[in-house]
Write an enzyme that holds these catalytic residues in place. Structure first.
Site, PDB file in Angstrom:
ATOM      1  N   GLU A 195       0.836  -1.217   0.000  1.00  0.00           N
ATOM      2  CA  GLU A 195       0.000   0.000   0.000  1.00  0.00           C
ATOM      3  C   GLU A 195       0.866   1.260   0.000  1.00  0.00           C
ATOM      4  O   GLU A 195       0.758   2.110   0.883  1.00  0.00           O
ATOM      5  CB  GLU A 195      -0.964  -0.029   1.186  1.00  0.00           C
ATOM      6  CG  GLU A 195      -2.014  -1.119   1.050  1.00  0.00           C
ATOM      7  CD  GLU A 195      -3.104  -1.058   2.113  1.00  0.00           C
ATOM      8  OE1 GLU A 195      -4.238  -1.473   1.827  1.00  0.00           O
ATOM      9  OE2 GLU A 195      -2.825  -0.602   3.246  1.00  0.00           O
ATOM     10  N   GLU A 223      -6.277  -6.862  -1.443  1.00  0.00           N
ATOM     11  CA  GLU A 223      -6.888  -6.911  -0.114  1.00  0.00           C
ATOM     12  C   GLU A 223      -8.351  -6.527  -0.209  1.00  0.00           C
ATOM     13  O   GLU A 223      -8.698  -5.542  -0.871  1.00  0.00           O
ATOM     14  CB  GLU A 223      -6.201  -5.942   0.856  1.00  0.00           C
ATOM     15  CG  GLU A 223      -4.755  -6.237   1.155  1.00  0.00           C
ATOM     16  CD  GLU A 223      -4.187  -5.282   2.200  1.00  0.00           C
ATOM     17  OE1 GLU A 223      -4.994  -4.669   2.950  1.00  0.00           O
ATOM     18  OE2 GLU A 223      -2.952  -5.140   2.264  1.00  0.00           O
TER      19      GLU A 223
END
Length: 373
Positions: A170, A274
């Site tokens: 991320e 995710e």
């Protein structure tokens, strides 16, 4: 994974600097996928749970290995995070090497998620590992190359070559802050680190796919700002990875549009690295849940039925948009005392995700959750 405080803060700078639609010459678009070939589960907490004696039960109430339960539900890919030197002694190189043998022995593909940190790396924080704390950008390139190559080559040497790796987790505004942080739209330092990770992976095994992962499924402008930025610096990657949590990243329509644009704009496959949804609004321990609403997203209650339906709809949206994969984040991380979220205090903290796992607080599976091609 984004916790609530991080979700509010992430990519604030990026939102203000969208790149114009015609800024880059578009590559040949990646073909739309007919099936989800990467049906994944991030089970990075499961080794600790098993070591603590936590049971996992299938829909018939039979205690089984959690990977066997997940595989029966359609999982074919396992994602494991790796921290450089975590205080907990879990999610480090030794633990990843050990569990990779289990993953591969069950016929599952392996994704190694490099955080390049001793603890959590996400949009709100990208801490250097302590061993690299005083290193500048030149030394950090060598650090990233050597560490990535060492982990990959160690896995290869024991017969568990990773099928894919993430160079960062991320990394909406960079990694290994502050040296690798994107400031004033300057992607130079970040691009050097990403190239080091890419080159190390390919030197280890040319067939291992390199994923560059952001949590930019929230906004097409944010997605373009980041991936246009690294493209302009000559960064190579194989799969575009995005996080999508409906309570932080918006509607399924928005997700569809971001996937289609990312796939066609960069000519690379897209995977949702995710996603997750709660099965209850209740909390099993002293640690506040990351999401506690009884209806976090419109139309989906925090129930076993709501969890399963929302996950199915995410998969359907990703598939229809041409994505190749969807990974559920930490489906096995149910409330087990001693398996806390803080690696520096794993025994003294609880689980922020206990209501988001697909196993309830006694280790029984949600029978409605399935991964579908």
């Amino acid at each position: 994974m984004l916790r609530p405080t991080l979700a509010r803060a992430f990519s604030a700078a990026a939102a203000a600097v969208a790149v114009a639609a015609g800024a880059l010459t578009a590559p040949a678009p990646a073909a739309a996928a007919n099936t989800l070939t990467m049906r994944g589960a991030d089970v990075s907490s499961v080794q600790r749970a098993i070591d603590l004696g936590a049971p996992y039960y299938d829909a018939s109430g039979v205690a089984r290995d959690p990977l066997d339960i997940l595989k029966a539900l359609g999982v074919n890919y396992v994602r494991l995070r790796i921290w450089n030197n975590p205080a907990s002694g879990y999610n480090n190189k030794a633990k990843v090497l050990a569990y990779a043998k289990t993953v591969k022995a069950k016929g599952l593909s392996l994704l190694v998620d490099f955080h390049y940190s001793d603890t959590w790396a996400d949009p709100g924080k990208q801490y250097k590992p302590a061993a690299w704390a005083g290193h500048g950008i030149s030394t950090l390139q060598t650090d990233v190359y050597n560490y990535t190559y060492d982990v990959c080559n160690s896995l290869k040497a024991q017969g568990t070559t990773p099928d894919s790796v993430q160079i960062g987790n991320e990394i909406n505004v960079g990694m290994l802050w502050n040296d690798g942080k994107v400031v004033n739209n300057d992607f130079t330092n970040l691009s050097l680190l990403l190239k080091a990770g890419y080159n190390a992976t390919k030197a280890c095994n040319s067939g291992t796919k390199v994923i560059i992962h952001t949590a930019d499924a929230d906004s097409d402008a944010n997605m373009r700002w980041f991936y246009d930025g690294i493209t302009a610096k000559g960064v190579a990657w194989d799969i575009t990875g995005l996080s999508y949590y409906c309570f932080w990243h918006g509607s399924l329509t928005n997700l569809y549009n971001v996937i289609v644009d990312a796939r066609t704009r960069y000519g690379k496959p897209v995977s949702i690295m995710e996603t997750a949804y709660p099965f209850t609004s209740a909390n099993a321990d002293s640690q506040a849940n990351a999401v506690s609403s009884s209806t976090p997203c419109s139309g989906y209650s925090a129930t076993w039925s709501g969890q399963a339906t929302e996950f199915t709809h995410v998969q359907n949206t990703a598939r229809n948009a041409g994505a190749i994969g969807v990974f559920y984040w930490e489906p096995t991380w149910y409330a087990v005392s001693g398996n806390g979220w803080d690696p520096a205090n794993i025994n003294g903290t609880g689980d922020e995700w206990d209501n988001m796992a697909i196993f309830n607080w006694t280790g029984h599976i949600n029978p409605n959750v399935v991964w579908t091609p």
